[in-house]
Design a protein around this motif. Structure first.
Motif, PDB file in Angstrom:
ATOM      1  N   ALA A  59      88.809  53.572  -7.504  1.00 54.81           N
ATOM      2  CA  ALA A  59      87.451  53.732  -6.996  1.00 54.81           C
ATOM      3  C   ALA A  59      87.463  53.846  -5.475  1.00 54.81           C
ATOM      4  O   ALA A  59      88.415  53.425  -4.810  1.00 54.81           O
ATOM      5  CB  ALA A  59      86.572  52.560  -7.423  1.00 54.81           C
ATOM      6  N   GLY A  97      82.039  54.764  -6.106  1.00 57.61           N
ATOM      7  CA  GLY A  97      82.174  55.616  -7.278  1.00 57.61           C
ATOM      8  C   GLY A  97      83.608  55.693  -7.724  1.00 57.61           C
ATOM      9  O   GLY A  97      84.546  55.406  -6.957  1.00 57.61           O
ATOM     10  N   GLU A 112      79.297  60.287  -3.586  1.00 56.29           N
ATOM     11  CA  GLU A 112      78.535  59.102  -3.964  1.00 56.29           C
ATOM     12  C   GLU A 112      77.477  58.748  -2.926  1.00 56.29           C
ATOM     13  O   GLU A 112      76.423  58.218  -3.270  1.00 56.29           O
ATOM     14  CB  GLU A 112      79.486  57.929  -4.191  1.00 56.29           C
ATOM     15  CG  GLU A 112      80.436  58.111  -5.364  1.00 56.29           C
ATOM     16  CD  GLU A 112      79.713  58.234  -6.697  1.00 56.29           C
ATOM     17  OE1 GLU A 112      78.628  57.636  -6.859  1.00 56.29           O
ATOM     18  OE2 GLU A 112      80.229  58.950  -7.578  1.00 56.29           O
ATOM     19  N   GLU A 115      74.509  60.890  -3.944  1.00 55.25           N
ATOM     20  CA  GLU A 115      73.922  60.521  -5.227  1.00 55.25           C
ATOM     21  C   GLU A 115      73.251  59.151  -5.181  1.00 55.25           C
ATOM     22  O   GLU A 115      72.192  58.953  -5.791  1.00 55.25           O
ATOM     23  CB  GLU A 115      75.006  60.507  -6.314  1.00 55.25           C
ATOM     24  CG  GLU A 115      75.541  61.886  -6.671  1.00 55.25           C
ATOM     25  CD  GLU A 115      76.640  61.816  -7.720  1.00 55.25           C
ATOM     26  OE1 GLU A 115      76.953  60.685  -8.197  1.00 55.25           O
ATOM     27  OE2 GLU A 115      77.196  62.871  -8.080  1.00 55.25           O
ATOM     28  N   GLU A 116      73.880  58.193  -4.497  1.00 54.87           N
ATOM     29  CA  GLU A 116      73.426  56.806  -4.572  1.00 54.87           C
ATOM     30  C   GLU A 116      72.487  56.389  -3.447  1.00 54.87           C
ATOM     31  O   GLU A 116      71.775  55.394  -3.587  1.00 54.87           O
ATOM     32  CB  GLU A 116      74.628  55.862  -4.589  1.00 54.87           C
ATOM     33  CG  GLU A 116      75.515  56.007  -5.810  1.00 54.87           C
ATOM     34  CD  GLU A 116      76.539  54.904  -5.925  1.00 54.87           C
ATOM     35  OE1 GLU A 116      76.996  54.645  -7.047  1.00 54.87           O
ATOM     36  OE2 GLU A 116      76.899  54.290  -4.894  1.00 54.87           O
ATOM     37  N   GLU A 162      73.706  58.622 -16.106  1.00 55.20           N
ATOM     38  CA  GLU A 162      74.692  57.547 -15.969  1.00 55.20           C
ATOM     39  C   GLU A 162      74.027  56.171 -15.998  1.00 55.20           C
ATOM     40  O   GLU A 162      74.662  55.167 -15.734  1.00 55.20           O
ATOM     41  CB  GLU A 162      75.488  57.717 -14.670  1.00 55.20           C
ATOM     42  CG  GLU A 162      76.390  58.944 -14.675  1.00 55.20           C
ATOM     43  CD  GLU A 162      77.287  59.035 -13.466  1.00 55.20           C
ATOM     44  OE1 GLU A 162      77.295  58.082 -12.643  1.00 55.20           O
ATOM     45  OE2 GLU A 162      78.002  60.048 -13.332  1.00 55.20           O
ATOM     46  N   GLU A 164      71.940  54.832 -14.003  1.00 55.46           N
ATOM     47  CA  GLU A 164      71.927  54.194 -12.697  1.00 55.46           C
ATOM     48  C   GLU A 164      70.489  53.986 -12.228  1.00 55.46           C
ATOM     49  O   GLU A 164      69.647  54.868 -12.375  1.00 55.46           O
ATOM     50  CB  GLU A 164      72.670  55.056 -11.666  1.00 55.46           C
ATOM     51  CG  GLU A 164      74.159  55.154 -11.895  1.00 55.46           C
ATOM     52  CD  GLU A 164      74.840  56.017 -10.851  1.00 55.46           C
ATOM     53  OE1 GLU A 164      76.028  55.774 -10.580  1.00 55.46           O
ATOM     54  OE2 GLU A 164      74.197  56.950 -10.318  1.00 55.46           O
TER      55      GLU A 164
END
Length: 209
Positions: A59, A97, A112, A115-116, A162, A164
């Motif tokens: 990760a 991620g 990531e 996305e996050e 996912e 999330e």
């Protein structure tokens, strides 16, 4: 005569004799059962024994930091591994991620971040690479600090497919340091990165500005 002090790392991976490797579970993650032996420090061989191993990919985790505003972005999300502890299972964490095949950690960091947290890094600095819990899992974490602007940071993010559900928070560096001290932040990647920021904060505020 003074006895010579033994040096570490006298053994290497090739000294481990894996007699059998069995997959005992293969789902979202994989669990293997190893039957193995290896040499001991006294020169004898360890009797054959078994260990279960949680096989998990590597990760990448990143602490987003704005050196001008002296602020960090931390992500709040649910983590089932914290259920049953004397705390909320919603944790404050870094952008993170799993590394896909063929991806560099830097590529994971950028993906990531978008996305996050809706962020993009203008600089990335490697903090360290560390084994999460080598007594039972294969996972390695590649840990970074990343330069961002917190001017419009914060909000709700995550990929629906996912499952999330992520809230991005903006905190002053001092607030993050306080949450380390009082235990509100207690996951390894965030602890290491924020303590690293304490040591490198003045340098980053100079170099990254």
């Amino acid at each position: 005569m003074t006895e010579k002090k033994p040096e570490p790392f006298q053994f290497k991976a090739s000294d481990v004799d894996i007699r059998e490797r069995e997959t005992v579970f293969d789902g979202f993650f994989r669990m293997e059962k190893l039957t193995l032996t290896h040499p001991r420090f006294d020169g004898t061989s360890m009797p054959e024994f078994t260990r279960e191993l949680f096989v998990r990919g590597d990760a990448t985790c990143v602490l987003p930091y704005d050196p001008g505003r002296d602020e960090v972005v931390l992500l709040e999300q649910f983590r089932p591994g914290a259920i049953g502890r004397n705390q909320s299972p919603w944790l404050l964490e870094l952008v993170a991620g799993m590394n896909e095949d063929g991806e560099d950690p830097e590529e994971v960091a950028e993906r990531e971040a978008g996305e996050e947290a809706g962020l993009s890094f203008s600089k990335l600095e490697r903090i360290c690479d560390y084994l999460v819990s080598p007594g039972g899992t294969t996972e390695m974490v590649y840990l970074f600090a990343g330069q961002i602007s917190t001017e419009s940071a914060g909000g709700l993010y995550g990929l629906e497919h996912e499952h999330e559900d992520i809230r991005a928070h903006v905190f002053s560096a001092d607030e993050a340091f306080a949450m380390i001290r009082d235990g509100r932040i207690n996951n390894a990647a965030a602890l290491i990165a924020i303590q690293w920021l304490q040591l490198n904060r003045d340098r980053l505020r100079s170099e990254w500005r």
